[in-house]
Design an enzyme around this catalytic site. Structure first.
Site, PDB file in Angstrom:
ATOM      1  N   CYS A  16      44.071  31.257  38.950  1.00 50.13           N
ATOM      2  CA  CYS A  16      44.988  30.887  40.039  1.00 50.13           C
ATOM      3  C   CYS A  16      45.619  29.535  39.796  1.00 50.13           C
ATOM      4  O   CYS A  16      46.576  29.171  40.468  1.00 50.13           O
ATOM      5  CB  CYS A  16      44.232  30.898  41.360  1.00 50.13           C
ATOM      6  SG  CYS A  16      42.763  29.838  41.361  1.00 50.13           S
ATOM      7  N   LYS A  17      45.087  28.765  38.849  1.00 57.63           N
ATOM      8  CA  LYS A  17      45.680  27.479  38.456  1.00 57.63           C
ATOM      9  C   LYS A  17      46.030  26.602  39.650  1.00 57.63           C
ATOM     10  O   LYS A  17      47.100  26.020  39.705  1.00 57.63           O
ATOM     11  CB  LYS A  17      46.901  27.729  37.555  1.00 57.63           C
ATOM     12  CG  LYS A  17      46.527  28.477  36.260  1.00 57.63           C
ATOM     13  CD  LYS A  17      47.702  28.594  35.305  1.00 57.63           C
ATOM     14  CE  LYS A  17      47.322  29.238  33.983  1.00 57.63           C
ATOM     15  NZ  LYS A  17      46.896  30.653  34.099  1.00 57.63           N
ATOM     16  N   ARG A  18      45.111  26.487  40.590  1.00 58.25           N
ATOM     17  CA  ARG A  18      45.359  25.658  41.761  1.00 58.25           C
ATOM     18  C   ARG A  18      45.230  24.175  41.431  1.00 58.25           C
ATOM     19  O   ARG A  18      44.516  23.795  40.486  1.00 58.25           O
ATOM     20  CB  ARG A  18      44.376  26.008  42.882  1.00 58.25           C
ATOM     21  CG  ARG A  18      44.541  27.416  43.446  1.00 58.25           C
ATOM     22  CD  ARG A  18      45.894  27.595  44.122  1.00 58.25           C
ATOM     23  NE  ARG A  18      45.950  28.860  44.835  1.00 58.25           N
ATOM     24  CZ  ARG A  18      46.452  30.003  44.335  1.00 58.25           C
ATOM     25  NH1 ARG A  18      46.949  30.035  43.117  1.00 58.25           N
ATOM     26  NH2 ARG A  18      46.479  31.096  45.071  1.00 58.25           N
ATOM     27  N   THR A  62      40.512  28.813  37.689  1.00 61.71           N
ATOM     28  CA  THR A  62      41.235  27.882  36.832  1.00 61.71           C
ATOM     29  C   THR A  62      41.951  26.858  37.721  1.00 61.71           C
ATOM     30  O   THR A  62      42.365  27.170  38.836  1.00 61.71           O
ATOM     31  CB  THR A  62      42.270  28.612  35.952  1.00 61.71           C
ATOM     32  OG1 THR A  62      43.148  29.378  36.784  1.00 61.71           O
ATOM     33  CG2 THR A  62      41.585  29.533  34.957  1.00 61.71           C
TER      34      THR A  62
END
Lengths: 274, 274
Positions: free
Chosen positions: A85-87, A112
């Site tokens: 989700c690359k938050r 992620t």
């Protein structure tokens, strides 16, 4: 609560090899009549005993919770599930994300995270992971061509930007190592990176699990992961999405499950896992 | 489809001033019995004719689509709605996010985007925005202390990292200017940044709308936004969340709508809007 994330991950990679299967439900390639949740859950059930990790990409679930939760539940604890989700956000907002994605009720084992906002944006994720037996993988050197635009710029200290991110990942992860010696704070390092970059990143992050995308469709060298192995010969996940879980053109053929099993066998061969 | 995003935004800021109201439903502060969707939609309905923009933070909606969509619908086109989601991913994944968040059916007018993955990760968002009359704001120099960890590092060219991001934002935005001269590609620049940084960023991005968080709770100087005004004396949004839409301690008092109206009047005064 549960075992340390790094210990669980290490046991799985020791037993099965370093494969992480990306679950990216691209609508045009799914079996007729199936949606993201259906195909995702069936694929997860199919692979959860044969790989070390599954990695559903939240973008392909339209950011909806139900379908991606179904995928995680289908794995049923047989492997770790990493929500891609690359938050990344400022402190109090990162806390809200961390509660949801890494809280005790989250179906995910790890997520992620994007480091652009700095250390105070990572801290809530590290804290939540430490508290709940979960992990995270911070983007350090990604597998796409755009990695050169920002990550590879040279600082006045003569190191590239991504090395400073690596130092940060090491610093925040070091207090959170499991019995295996590895940390619950891992790093995303593209398999497409030059070997000397990968070697250097391992030096800077000796205890971080590496999540390495770029295998297959993105053209990463299958042998590149060996450079990333840590001093115990582990600490790596090689991630493949399209080439492993959607290994066909157009809509899925009737024998799609055999094709996925075949792609896994082929990938094991290419990685020298026998 | 619709007017250019920058033109709509410019008309709104000219008529009403540069205020953007952050909608961050922190559960402990909501009116008794209301959830994120209910309070968010009521607050949006209350403010949509008095501010230039509303900015729901997706983290506080648990990443669920229904409630945040309700907020956007409550604005009913009276102001622009910026989904604060800080997305950023490699090309084909960014396309999936862009379809959902900036597609023709999205209830949002713009989103926030993270630049760590570089130019190819921004392109799908720029393309979708251009096609659908929408906009984006790329994180350049954020308002949190962690901005110093990565964004403020000095490159061998002696410029800080965020200036290179600013050049990238300018480059991708320049082909997409509206009649007002401004681009649909804007920049997030913290009101907490030193004035010389803000001034330099305006030089590097003369046509980018600036979204400036950090007012109120984060302690940004209310006058700092003046340094960011472009050559036409506009191109700025000052964003306030807690201090504007949740201006109380603990759970919301009965007269919470008057309190919000009062906080808006106070903010207008502090910004010298009369």
């Amino acid at each position: 609560v549960s075992a340390h994330f790094a210990d669980r991950l290490s046991e799985l990679t020791s037993a099965r090899g370093p494969i992480c299967a990306g679950i990216d439900p691209r609508q045009a390639q799914l079996p007729v009549g199936q949606g993201a949740a259906g195909w995702g859950a069936e694929t997860a059930a199919l692979l959860a005993s044969g790989v070390a990790a599954l990695k559903p990409q939240l973008a392909f679930f339209d950011d909806e919770w139900g379908p991606v939760e179904a995928v995680a539940r289908a794995a049923d604890g047989r492997c770790v599930v990493i929500a891609d989700c690359k938050r990344g956000d400022i402190g109090s907002t990162a806390e809200a994300y961390a509660r949801r994605l890494l809280g005790p009720d989250s179906p995910f084992d790890a997520i992620t995270v994007n480091p652009y906002l700095g250390r105070d944006a990572l801290a809530p994720f590290v804290d939540a992971a430490a508290e709940n037996g979960k992990g995270l993988f911070v983007l350090v050197r990604t597998s796409n061509p755009g990695a050169s635009d920002l990550q590879e710029l040279t600082l006045e200290s003569q190191e590239p930007v991504f090395e400073r991110v690596a130092r940060l990942v090491h610093a925040v992860g070091e207090p959170h190592r499991g019995r295996c010696g590895r940390s619950l704070v891992g790093a995303v390092v593209g398999l497409t990176a030059p070997p000397d970059q990968i070697r250097r990143l391992r030096e800077l992050m000796p205890h971080a699990p590496f999540l390495m995308p770029g295998y297959g469709a993105q053209g990463g060298d299958p042998d590149a992961y060996r450079v990333a192995l840590d001093s115990d010969g582990g600490g790596v996940l090689v991630s493949a999405s399209r080439s492993l879980t959607l290994p066909w053109k157009g809509q899925a053929p009737d024998d799609w499950k055999q094709r996925v099993q075949g792609a896994l066998a082929e990938m094991r061969g290419q990685l020298g896992l026998g």
